[in-house]
Scaffold this active site. Structure first.
Site, mmCIF file in Angstrom:
data_model
loop_
_atom_site.group_PDB
_atom_site.id
_atom_site.type_symbol
_atom_site.label_atom_id
_atom_site.label_comp_id
_atom_site.label_asym_id
_atom_site.label_seq_id
_atom_site.Cartn_x
_atom_site.Cartn_y
_atom_site.Cartn_z
ATOM 1 N N TYR A 1 18.172 28.192 13.079
ATOM 2 C CA TYR A 1 18.753 28.070 11.736
ATOM 3 C C TYR A 1 18.723 29.422 11.045
ATOM 4 O O TYR A 1 17.885 30.258 11.342
ATOM 5 C CB TYR A 1 17.982 27.035 10.896
ATOM 6 C CG TYR A 1 16.480 27.212 10.881
ATOM 7 C CD1 TYR A 1 15.704 26.744 11.932
ATOM 8 C CD2 TYR A 1 15.830 27.843 9.828
ATOM 9 C CE1 TYR A 1 14.317 26.887 11.935
ATOM 10 C CE2 TYR A 1 14.447 27.999 9.815
ATOM 11 C CZ TYR A 1 13.697 27.521 10.877
ATOM 12 O OH TYR A 1 12.345 27.681 10.878
ATOM 13 N N PRO A 2 19.654 29.624 10.089
ATOM 14 C CA PRO A 2 19.618 30.866 9.324
ATOM 15 C C PRO A 2 18.741 30.711 8.074
ATOM 16 O O PRO A 2 18.517 29.585 7.623
ATOM 17 C CB PRO A 2 21.085 31.058 8.922
ATOM 18 C CG PRO A 2 21.626 29.672 8.812
ATOM 19 C CD PRO A 2 20.859 28.822 9.793
ATOM 20 N N MET A 3 18.242 31.811 7.585
ATOM 21 C CA MET A 3 17.330 31.798 6.422
ATOM 22 C C MET A 3 17.569 32.955 5.470
ATOM 23 O O MET A 3 17.976 34.029 5.896
ATOM 24 C CB MET A 3 15.898 31.986 6.924
ATOM 25 C CG MET A 3 15.099 30.738 7.090
ATOM 26 S SD MET A 3 13.377 31.189 7.377
ATOM 27 C CE MET A 3 12.885 31.720 5.730
ATOM 28 N N ASP A 4 17.257 32.716 4.217
ATOM 29 C CA ASP A 4 17.202 33.780 3.206
ATOM 30 C C ASP A 4 15.835 33.756 2.554
ATOM 31 O O ASP A 4 15.154 32.736 2.587
ATOM 32 C CB ASP A 4 18.213 33.502 2.075
ATOM 33 C CG ASP A 4 19.638 33.886 2.440
ATOM 34 O OD1 ASP A 4 19.831 34.628 3.415
ATOM 35 O OD2 ASP A 4 20.554 33.425 1.728
ATOM 36 N N LYS A 5 15.469 34.847 1.936
ATOM 37 C CA LYS A 5 14.348 34.827 0.994
ATOM 38 C C LYS A 5 14.962 34.797 -0.400
ATOM 39 O O LYS A 5 15.961 35.483 -0.656
ATOM 40 C CB LYS A 5 13.459 36.061 1.196
ATOM 41 C CG LYS A 5 12.616 36.000 2.488
ATOM 42 C CD LYS A 5 11.426 35.066 2.329
ATOM 43 C CE LYS A 5 10.713 34.739 3.622
ATOM 44 N NZ LYS A 5 9.816 35.795 4.085
ATOM 45 N N ARG B 1 8.502 41.205 22.524
ATOM 46 C CA ARG B 1 9.027 40.528 21.332
ATOM 47 C C ARG B 1 10.461 40.962 21.032
ATOM 48 O O ARG B 1 11.280 40.174 20.574
ATOM 49 C CB ARG B 1 8.155 40.842 20.101
ATOM 50 C CG ARG B 1 6.780 40.250 20.152
ATOM 51 C CD ARG B 1 6.786 38.766 19.836
ATOM 52 N NE ARG B 1 7.065 38.520 18.436
ATOM 53 C CZ ARG B 1 6.132 38.441 17.504
ATOM 54 N NH1 ARG B 1 4.864 38.571 17.807
ATOM 55 N NH2 ARG B 1 6.463 38.207 16.249
ATOM 56 N N SER C 1 7.112 30.523 2.689
ATOM 57 C CA SER C 1 8.253 29.609 2.799
ATOM 58 C C SER C 1 8.371 28.717 1.559
ATOM 59 O O SER C 1 9.462 28.531 1.025
ATOM 60 C CB SER C 1 8.112 28.719 4.035
ATOM 61 O OG SER C 1 8.064 29.505 5.206
ATOM 62 N N GLN D 1 8.746 32.134 18.880
ATOM 63 C CA GLN D 1 9.736 32.332 17.818
ATOM 64 C C GLN D 1 10.418 33.678 17.963
ATOM 65 O O GLN D 1 9.808 34.646 18.383
ATOM 66 C CB GLN D 1 9.074 32.162 16.452
ATOM 67 C CG GLN D 1 8.913 33.401 15.614
ATOM 68 C CD GLN D 1 7.711 34.229 16.011
ATOM 69 O OE1 GLN D 1 7.216 34.162 17.126
ATOM 70 N NE2 GLN D 1 7.257 35.044 15.082
ATOM 71 N N HIS E 1 1.425 33.947 6.529
ATOM 72 C CA HIS E 1 2.473 33.327 7.349
ATOM 73 C C HIS E 1 2.174 33.547 8.841
ATOM 74 O O HIS E 1 2.259 32.626 9.649
ATOM 75 C CB HIS E 1 3.822 33.948 6.962
ATOM 76 C CG HIS E 1 4.943 33.680 7.914
ATOM 77 N ND1 HIS E 1 5.706 32.546 7.848
ATOM 78 C CD2 HIS E 1 5.422 34.402 8.964
ATOM 79 C CE1 HIS E 1 6.614 32.582 8.817
ATOM 80 N NE2 HIS E 1 6.467 33.688 9.506
HETATM 81 O O1 76R Z 1 1.636 40.115 10.075
HETATM 82 C C1 76R Z 1 1.872 39.161 10.843
HETATM 83 O O2 76R Z 1 1.097 38.759 11.711
HETATM 84 C C2 76R Z 1 3.180 38.455 10.676
HETATM 85 C C3 76R Z 1 4.085 38.607 11.868
HETATM 86 C C4 76R Z 1 5.353 37.894 11.466
HETATM 87 C C5 76R Z 1 6.411 38.423 10.720
HETATM 88 C C6 76R Z 1 6.587 39.823 10.152
HETATM 89 C C7 76R Z 1 5.670 36.519 11.753
HETATM 90 C C8 76R Z 1 4.860 35.651 12.497
HETATM 91 N N1 76R Z 1 6.870 36.223 11.183
HETATM 92 C C9 76R Z 1 7.364 37.353 10.547
HETATM 93 C C10 76R Z 1 8.553 37.490 9.855
HETATM 94 MN MN1 76R Z 1 7.756 34.376 11.126
HETATM 95 N N2 76R Z 1 8.676 32.610 11.143
HETATM 96 C C11 76R Z 1 9.697 32.216 10.314
HETATM 97 C C12 76R Z 1 9.937 30.829 10.501
HETATM 98 O O3 76R Z 1 10.595 27.473 8.715
HETATM 99 C C13 76R Z 1 10.089 28.362 7.990
HETATM 100 O O4 76R Z 1 9.442 28.094 6.963
HETATM 101 C C14 76R Z 1 10.280 29.787 8.352
HETATM 102 C C15 76R Z 1 10.921 30.008 9.702
HETATM 103 C C16 76R Z 1 9.087 30.385 11.494
HETATM 104 C C17 76R Z 1 8.974 28.981 12.049
HETATM 105 C C18 76R Z 1 8.283 31.517 11.888
HETATM 106 C C19 76R Z 1 7.285 31.479 12.857
HETATM 107 N N3 76R Z 1 9.213 35.131 9.891
HETATM 108 C C20 76R Z 1 9.382 36.432 9.539
HETATM 109 C C21 76R Z 1 10.568 36.555 8.716
HETATM 110 C C22 76R Z 1 11.122 37.848 8.125
HETATM 111 C C23 76R Z 1 10.519 38.033 6.763
HETATM 112 C C24 76R Z 1 10.627 39.428 6.209
HETATM 113 O O5 76R Z 1 10.724 40.406 6.971
HETATM 114 O O6 76R Z 1 10.544 39.583 4.970
HETATM 115 C C25 76R Z 1 11.091 35.283 8.585
HETATM 116 C C26 76R Z 1 12.337 34.883 7.831
HETATM 117 C C27 76R Z 1 10.237 34.406 9.325
HETATM 118 C C28 76R Z 1 10.399 33.034 9.418
HETATM 119 N N4 76R Z 1 6.314 33.696 12.401
HETATM 120 C C29 76R Z 1 5.227 34.390 12.892
HETATM 121 C C30 76R Z 1 6.373 32.485 13.060
HETATM 122 C C31 76R Z 1 5.288 32.408 14.008
HETATM 123 C C32 76R Z 1 5.050 31.238 14.967
HETATM 124 C C33 76R Z 1 4.577 33.592 13.874
HETATM 125 C C34 76R Z 1 3.337 34.014 14.637
HETATM 126 C C35 76R Z 1 3.783 34.497 15.988
HETATM 127 C C36 76R Z 1 2.951 35.581 16.549
HETATM 128 O O7 76R Z 1 2.408 36.401 15.825
HETATM 129 O O8 76R Z 1 2.926 35.599 17.795
#
Ligand code: 76R
Length: 281
Positions: free
Chosen positions: A173-177, A158, A251, A213, A200
């Site tokens: 794309y870029p993102m904020d919370k 990863r 999101s 991703q 999520h």
């Molecule tokens: O605990 C867990 O299983 C979560 C693992 C995980 C994290 C920490 C995870 C899984 N993501 C994490 C963090 Mn994500 N992710 C996005 C987007 O379009 C949108 O609405 C959001 C854009 C997508 C498409 C996506 C996909 N993720 C994050 C963070 C940082 C947040 C923070 O640290 O506070 C962002 C901004 C973000 C956004 N995410 C996954 C995916 C997918 C497909 C997974 C599952 C993948 C996997 O576990 O193999």
């Protein structure tokens, strides 16, 4: 609220691991300049870029660069660079700027980030056993836990992402919370954030095998907080995952999005062919 049971842990940021540095470059070709040049010269200039792309995709270990042809966004190409050090990332950007065709390559935007694995559940679990206010104990336990994570093969994969061959399409794309009053991600307790991220992750894993991703963090590095880079075998998968995630609380309530760029990875051969056709015009 559940955060009451973790009085000292509520404001903890998630522990995270950093991987490869990432540079996204949005590129426009100077078509009129290329057409105005002597065709043989233009061909040479474009060949030097194709050569660079080939070298990057084959010999940039540890790391790689990919060139994507873009539809929309008002640009011609997206170049994605992954490198294990910041210095090597600078070097990749420099090589592009010094190449023979650099005069005809207009770098419209660049975005700097570093691959980030946010470890919410690990942080939550650790904070249930060890008081984060006890700095020494906390730091030692966290360092151990992070080292153990880093040894796992799937964690390494990863942190050092590679694009699967059967997924040539990219969406980035870029993102904020959000940090709005009453809707502030950073003011939520660790419990609440971990709960939202677990949901999520569950949603995200439904796309296993269809989407890969890469989340790269850019706090302190660029203007947004993260860059999202998705790869798929069909661009409609991007529409599907992003639409579904919009309804998921992490999101729906807390995400802000920047501009989207969508493209297709080009092999060095395809790229050279495309450039040759430009130079032949
Ligand atoms: O605990 C867990 O299983 C979560 C693992 C995980 C994290 C920490 C995870 C899984 N993501 C994490 C963090 Mn994500 N992710 C996005 C987007 O379009 C949108 O609405 C959001 C854009 C997508 C498409 C996506 C996909 N993720 C994050 C963070 C940082 C947040 C923070 O640290 O506070 C962002 C901004 C973000 C956004 N995410 C996954 C995916 C997918 C497909 C997974 C599952 C993948 C996997 O576990 O193999």
């Amino acid at each position: 609220m559940t955060s009451r049971s973790l009085p000292h842990a509520s404001e903890l940021p998630p522990a995270s691991l950093d991987g490869w540095y990432v540079l996204h470059q949005s590129i426009e070709l100077d078509w009129s300049g290329l057409r105005a040049r002597d065709p043989a010269e233009a061909r040479e200039a474009l060949k030097s870029f194709a050569g660079l792309a080939e070298k990057w995709s084959a010999g940039a270990e540890p790391g790689w660069s990919g060139v994507y042809r873009v539809a929309g966004s008002g640009i011609d190409f997206l170049i994605l660079h992954f490198r294990n050090t910041f210095d090597r990332l600078i070097e990749a950007a420099r090589e592009l700027k010094l190449s023979a065709w650099a005069d005809h390559v207009l770098v419209r935007e660049e975005y700097l980030s570093v691959v980030e694995l946010g470890l919410y559940s690990l942080t939550r679990e650790l904070s249930g056993r060890i008081d984060p206010e006890d700095r020494e104990a906390w730091d030692a336990a966290l360092a151990d836990a992070l080292a153990e994570e880093r040894r796992k093969g799937y964690v390494r994969r990863r942190l050092e992402p590679r694009q699967p061959e059967h997924m040539p399409y990219v969406c980035t794309y870029p993102m904020d919370k959000r940090r709005n009053p009453g809707q502030n991600w950073y003011a939520l307790s660790l419990e609440e954030r971990a709960g939202l991220m677990a949901a999520h992750g569950r949603l995200g894993r439904r796309f296993a095998g269809r989407i890969v991703q890469v989340i790269s963090g850019s706090m302190g590095l660029d203007d947004w907080e993260w860059a999202v880079t998705l790869w798929a075998g069909d661009p409609l998968e991007f529409k599907a995952i992003i639409s579904e995630m919009r309804y998921d609380a992490a999101s729906a309530e807390y995400a802000e999005f920047g501009p989207f760029t969508v493209g297709k990875r080009m092999s060095a051969g395809e790229f050279e062919g495309l450039l040759a056709s430009v130079a032949a015009r």
